[in-house]
Design a protein around this motif. Structure first.
Motif, PDB file in Angstrom:
ATOM      1  N   SER A 177       0.846  -1.191   0.000  1.00 54.66           N
ATOM      2  CA  SER A 177       0.000   0.000   0.000  1.00 54.66           C
ATOM      3  C   SER A 177       0.886   1.248   0.000  1.00 54.66           C
ATOM      4  O   SER A 177       2.116   1.159   0.065  1.00 54.66           O
ATOM      5  N   GLU A 178       0.269   2.397  -0.081  1.00 60.25           N
ATOM      6  CA  GLU A 178       1.008   3.655  -0.026  1.00 60.25           C
ATOM      7  C   GLU A 178       0.319   4.592   0.945  1.00 60.25           C
ATOM      8  O   GLU A 178      -0.888   4.500   1.181  1.00 60.25           O
ATOM      9  N   VAL A 179       1.113   5.453   1.541  1.00 63.94           N
ATOM     10  CA  VAL A 179       0.579   6.512   2.395  1.00 63.94           C
ATOM     11  C   VAL A 179       0.895   7.831   1.711  1.00 63.94           C
ATOM     12  O   VAL A 179       2.067   8.151   1.470  1.00 63.94           O
ATOM     13  N   ILE A 180      -0.127   8.582   1.358  1.00 65.46           N
ATOM     14  CA  ILE A 180       0.039   9.859   0.671  1.00 65.46           C
ATOM     15  C   ILE A 180      -0.184  10.976   1.684  1.00 65.46           C
ATOM     16  O   ILE A 180      -1.233  11.043   2.332  1.00 65.46           O
ATOM     17  N   VAL A 181       0.818  11.843   1.834  1.00 73.10           N
ATOM     18  CA  VAL A 181       0.763  12.928   2.808  1.00 73.10           C
ATOM     19  C   VAL A 181       0.730  14.247   2.063  1.00 73.10           C
ATOM     20  O   VAL A 181       1.593  14.524   1.218  1.00 73.10           O
ATOM     21  N   LEU A 182      -0.245  15.070   2.380  1.00 76.25           N
ATOM     22  CA  LEU A 182      -0.361  16.385   1.753  1.00 76.25           C
ATOM     23  C   LEU A 182       0.428  17.404   2.563  1.00 76.25           C
ATOM     24  O   LEU A 182       0.176  17.618   3.747  1.00 76.25           O
ATOM     25  N   SER A 242       4.396  10.669  -1.407  1.00 77.44           N
ATOM     26  CA  SER A 242       3.939   9.290  -1.280  1.00 77.44           C
ATOM     27  C   SER A 242       5.013   8.423  -0.628  1.00 77.44           C
ATOM     28  O   SER A 242       6.179   8.450  -1.042  1.00 77.44           O
ATOM     29  N   PHE A 243       4.602   7.670   0.376  1.00 76.33           N
ATOM     30  CA  PHE A 243       5.461   6.673   1.014  1.00 76.33           C
ATOM     31  C   PHE A 243       5.022   5.296   0.518  1.00 76.33           C
ATOM     32  O   PHE A 243       3.840   4.971   0.594  1.00 76.33           O
ATOM     33  N   GLY A 244       5.954   4.482   0.073  1.00 77.81           N
ATOM     34  CA  GLY A 244       5.580   3.146  -0.357  1.00 77.81           C
ATOM     35  C   GLY A 244       6.673   2.480  -1.161  1.00 77.81           C
ATOM     36  O   GLY A 244       7.646   3.123  -1.591  1.00 77.81           O
ATOM     37  N   GLU A 245       6.507   1.202  -1.386  1.00 76.58           N
ATOM     38  CA  GLU A 245       7.518   0.368  -2.028  1.00 76.58           C
ATOM     39  C   GLU A 245       7.839   0.817  -3.445  1.00 76.58           C
ATOM     40  O   GLU A 245       8.962   0.638  -3.919  1.00 76.58           O
ATOM     41  N   HIS A 246       6.879   1.404  -4.131  1.00 74.63           N
ATOM     42  CA  HIS A 246       7.074   1.777  -5.530  1.00 74.63           C
ATOM     43  C   HIS A 246       7.184   3.284  -5.716  1.00 74.63           C
ATOM     44  O   HIS A 246       6.835   3.822  -6.772  1.00 74.63           O
TER      45      HIS A 246
END
Length: 353
Positions: free
Chosen positions: A84-89, A96-100
């Protein structure tokens, strides 16, 4: 237990399946939309349920699988085997935080000391490539006589640094009574190692909407850590970033803690959540931070949390593990080269699975 829904299933049918799970089986359905499939998580007492009976609910159900891990929502199975990804504004845009995604750098002092220092540090770490400023307003310390942070006034200083630079803010919350105030300033709310199993705090922070950086406890196993994340996820907040910051082992003569880089591939196999590494607390010695930062990138971390201070020798907290501004500049250039070599740099296009 998860229900894998066939590709092309009408949304109305997905809603019908979810409704039947809740009404007929007393199961809370949670829908996760992937690139190729939709997953419905069946949350509740499913131990005695026959997967074949659930599959009979609809011909659009491809298969029903049990999630064997005690951490259900945090498990990689729950997120259809993907990351999954964590998107921070932030004021400077979405990160975006995440593997990709590119490796994200979070940098700044252990504690906010004064406005001039925190703004100056923010400007320099931003120029070096950091996307977030870290800084403690409330400091959990081993000794009650050590500097505990400036509290609410430090939050105001962090806000001024945010306004001056556009960096996102990462800062720790220690008490449920402070969550609302911290979340007003922070773009990411941090749960420190000493509070990793403060379940009241975890549940409360899970009810607010800001992403959570969850640090691993000093003696926590991987399962302990993921179950702590489960508390936040179960309370309604899906945006959790796991942060390895060193664990306590038998050898403390040469490093403050033992930085467990092997946690990265282990977590990749167990959970969909993004992973961060804190080499500053992990080693406790500034000379070791660059090596472990670069090693963490190669090992596959999604983010780095690095302590930086204009004059570490005068820092009120954790000076020995803090890089100078110049050292961070140099390290950032080295990390960019490594990130490019493994295709985790800023221009990276997300990989489709």
């Amino acid at each position: 237990m998860i229900l894998v829904i066939k590709k092309g299933t009408p949304e109305e049918e997905i809603r019908r399946i979810s409704h039947e799970l809740q009404e007929s089986w007393n199961i809370k359905p949670e829908t996760v939309v992937g690139r190729h499939h939709v997953i419905i998580g069946a949350i509740g007492d499913t131990a005695t349920l026959d997967p074949m009976r659930l599959q009979e609910i609809s011909p659009w159900i491809e298969r029903v699988l049990r999630v064997e891990k005690p951490f259900k929502r945090a498990s990689r199975e729950y997120y259809h085997g993907q990351a999954s990804e964590v998107i921070v504004l932030t004021p400077n845009g979405a990160v975006s935080f995440g593997e990709h995604h590119p490796v994200v750098t979070i940098a700044g002092p252990c504690a906010v000391e004064n406005e001039e220092m925190i703004v100056r540090t923010a400007q320099r770490v931003k120029a070096a490539g950091a996307k977030f400023l870290r800084g403690g307003a409330y400091k959990p310390r081993t000794s009650p006589y050590a500097f505990q942070g400036h509290g609410e006034s430090a939050l105001e200083m962090l806000w001024q640094a945010r306004q001056a630079t556009g960096l996102g803010i990462v800062t720790e919350v220690m008490d449920t009574s402070d969550i609302e105030r911290v979340a007003e300033v922070a773009d990411i709310v941090q749960i420190g190692a000493r509070n990793m199993q403060n379940f009241t705090l975890l549940k409360k922070v899970g009810t607010q909407s800001k992403p959570v950086l969850l640090k691993r406890g000093l003696a926590a196993t991987i399962d302990d850590w993921l179950m702590a994340a489960e508390y936040i996820l179960a309370s309604g907040n899906p945006n959790v970033i796991l942060c390895e910051r060193g664990i306590r082992t038998f050898d403390r003569q040469y490093t403050r803690n033992t930085l467990d880089l092997s946690a990265i591939p282990v977590l990749r196999s167990l959970t969909h959540l993004p992973i961060a590494i804190d080499p500053s607390h992990g080693t406790g010695i500034s000379a070791f931070v660059p090596t472990m930062s670069k090693a963490a990138i190669v090992a596959g971390t999604d983010a780095l949390v690095i302590e930086v201070h204009p004059t570490p020798a005068q820092a009120l907290s954790d000076g020995p593990q803090s890089l100078t501004l110049e050292q961070f500049d140099y390290l950032s250039r080295e990390m960019e080269i490594i990130s490019q070599a493994i295709n985790r740099h800023e221009q990276l296009v997300p990989v489709l699975i």
